[in-house]
Design an enzyme around this catalytic site. Sequence first.
Site, PDB file in Angstrom:
ATOM      1  N   ASP A  70     -33.147  21.619  11.854  1.00 28.75           N
ATOM      2  CA  ASP A  70     -33.236  22.149  10.492  1.00 28.75           C
ATOM      3  C   ASP A  70     -33.298  23.674  10.590  1.00 28.75           C
ATOM      4  O   ASP A  70     -33.417  24.230  11.678  1.00 28.75           O
ATOM      5  CB  ASP A  70     -34.410  21.540   9.732  1.00 28.75           C
ATOM      6  CG  ASP A  70     -35.747  21.961  10.312  1.00 28.75           C
ATOM      7  OD1 ASP A  70     -35.764  22.775  11.256  1.00 28.75           O
ATOM      8  OD2 ASP A  70     -36.771  21.473   9.827  1.00 28.75           O
ATOM      9  N   ASP A  76     -34.681  11.564   8.029  1.00 29.99           N
ATOM     10  CA  ASP A  76     -35.672  11.869   9.067  1.00 29.99           C
ATOM     11  C   ASP A  76     -37.021  11.926   8.394  1.00 29.99           C
ATOM     12  O   ASP A  76     -37.101  12.228   7.202  1.00 29.99           O
ATOM     13  CB  ASP A  76     -35.421  13.249   9.687  1.00 29.99           C
ATOM     14  CG  ASP A  76     -35.937  14.360   8.786  1.00 29.99           C
ATOM     15  OD1 ASP A  76     -35.239  14.685   7.806  1.00 29.99           O
ATOM     16  OD2 ASP A  76     -37.039  14.873   9.012  1.00 29.99           O
ATOM     17  N   CYS A  91     -39.904  -7.987  15.922  1.00 34.64           N
ATOM     18  CA  CYS A  91     -39.610  -6.682  16.522  1.00 34.64           C
ATOM     19  C   CYS A  91     -39.394  -6.818  18.031  1.00 34.64           C
ATOM     20  O   CYS A  91     -40.072  -7.593  18.706  1.00 34.64           O
ATOM     21  CB  CYS A  91     -40.765  -5.725  16.239  1.00 34.64           C
ATOM     22  SG  CYS A  91     -40.485  -4.072  16.894  1.00 34.64           S
ATOM     23  N   CYS A 140     -39.527  -4.090  20.124  1.00 39.73           N
ATOM     24  CA  CYS A 140     -39.983  -2.865  20.795  1.00 39.73           C
ATOM     25  C   CYS A 140     -40.883  -3.210  21.988  1.00 39.73           C
ATOM     26  O   CYS A 140     -41.376  -4.332  22.105  1.00 39.73           O
ATOM     27  CB  CYS A 140     -40.694  -1.928  19.815  1.00 39.73           C
ATOM     28  SG  CYS A 140     -42.433  -2.295  19.557  1.00 39.73           S
ATOM     29  N   CYS A 152     -44.286  -4.686  21.036  1.00 43.35           N
ATOM     30  CA  CYS A 152     -44.254  -6.068  20.545  1.00 43.35           C
ATOM     31  C   CYS A 152     -43.846  -7.053  21.631  1.00 43.35           C
ATOM     32  O   CYS A 152     -44.250  -8.215  21.611  1.00 43.35           O
ATOM     33  CB  CYS A 152     -43.321  -6.182  19.342  1.00 43.35           C
ATOM     34  SG  CYS A 152     -43.985  -5.356  17.887  1.00 43.35           S
ATOM     35  N   HIS A 173     -43.517   1.390  17.924  1.00 43.79           N
ATOM     36  CA  HIS A 173     -43.232   0.273  17.015  1.00 43.79           C
ATOM     37  C   HIS A 173     -42.748   0.780  15.656  1.00 43.79           C
ATOM     38  O   HIS A 173     -41.764   0.275  15.110  1.00 43.79           O
ATOM     39  CB  HIS A 173     -44.464  -0.618  16.832  1.00 43.79           C
ATOM     40  CG  HIS A 173     -44.264  -1.582  15.718  1.00 43.79           C
ATOM     41  ND1 HIS A 173     -43.511  -2.731  15.868  1.00 43.79           N
ATOM     42  CD2 HIS A 173     -44.607  -1.524  14.401  1.00 43.79           C
ATOM     43  CE1 HIS A 173     -43.435  -3.352  14.699  1.00 43.79           C
ATOM     44  NE2 HIS A 173     -44.079  -2.641  13.793  1.00 43.79           N
TER      45      HIS A 173
HETATM   46 ZN    ZN Z   1     -42.578  -3.510  17.597  1.00 45.07          ZN
END
Ligand code: ZN
Length: 386
Positions: free
Chosen positions: A93, A284, A322, A324, A327, A353
């Site tokens: 930015d 974002d 999820c 990730c 998880c 996460h």
């Molecule tokens: Zn997750």
Amino acid sequence: MISPFKILTKDPQSKARTGILYTKHGPVKTPVFMPVATQASVKALTSADLKDIHAECLLSNTYHLYLRPTTKILKQLGGLHKFMKWDGSILTDSGGFQVYSLSQFRKISEEGVLFRSHHDGSKHLFTPENVIEFESEIGSDIWTMLDVCIHAKDPSKRDAREALEQTKRWAVRAAKHYQKVVPQQNIVQNSDGSFTVNNSLLFGIIQGSIFTDLRKEAALHMAELPTHGYCLGGLSLGETQEQMNDAVLAVTENLPENKPRYFMGLGTPVEILNSVERGVDMFDCVWPTRVARNGMVMTDEGRMNIKNACYRLDERPLDENCDCFACRNYSRAYLSHLFRSGELTSHRLLSMHNIRFLTRTMERVRESIENGTFLKFKEEFIKKYE
Ligand SMILES: [Zn+2]
């Protein structure tokens, strides 16, 4: 000016679309959520973590990098990608928003904006030209122009008009200076419609606050300038959801279709879906990592607070859907314990996460647009999430 943006699908029932923005560090699938690496780091995460949660483009802040470690040092060290070991795309930015929100002192003149560093009070001047130079030193893939930002909660039209006029005049200077810094543009369209890009891209920032006539005027003005894409600035700053939606539509309806649009600093999943519907491609926000550090976790069923006593014996992952690292490996009970014990690992795992939740939401958004079911997806998502 040719933009290395390929539209893949347009939703027949709304302005939503999927596409690919090509940068010198590879393709970015849109609509996209970009994690924020304010100071050359997404808080609590490494670049390897960001790869694992399928981030394709990061946002970093010119204001912060200019003050520390300084863009001169970044240039000497080979640029931001090498510095933070990130080989995906980076958008920077312009610093206009940080000067507005962080600096204790801001004086705008025709030349630029004079401000005091929030670290040590030292004085600095940002101009449309030197901001382009700083972004060049950072070596980011997408550069944005210096703009004037004002608050969006009951702004006066006079202030909004003044900020817009200054932003427009600076945009003309920034576009001109970009041509000086990047005289030989090297963007080639391949036979399959993809692009090979060998230089940094330039995005203009559209202001106009909550006033739809000013937003339209700003969009039409920016559409005339040689840029590769557009940013919607000065929103998500206290206006109502309706004012935000109207301002977004006033912009997207007046921009060429074949260039990407980026909503700066948005936001919650619901706000993002509302803006995708109105034709925005890039987002974002620091929010998902900020709330993660307070123990807040985003799931399809809404937000959960990992501090709650009910998770102390809960052996399920944060979110069954999820993929990730947190998880895949840990229970709510463990994460709850880490958070209560003040263990820093909990910041990392919960941030991971929450960002994966947003990149996964964008994957589902793209899939629904491609299947022609975006509005249905949006409605069901909001019903469950809220
Ligand atoms: Zn997750």
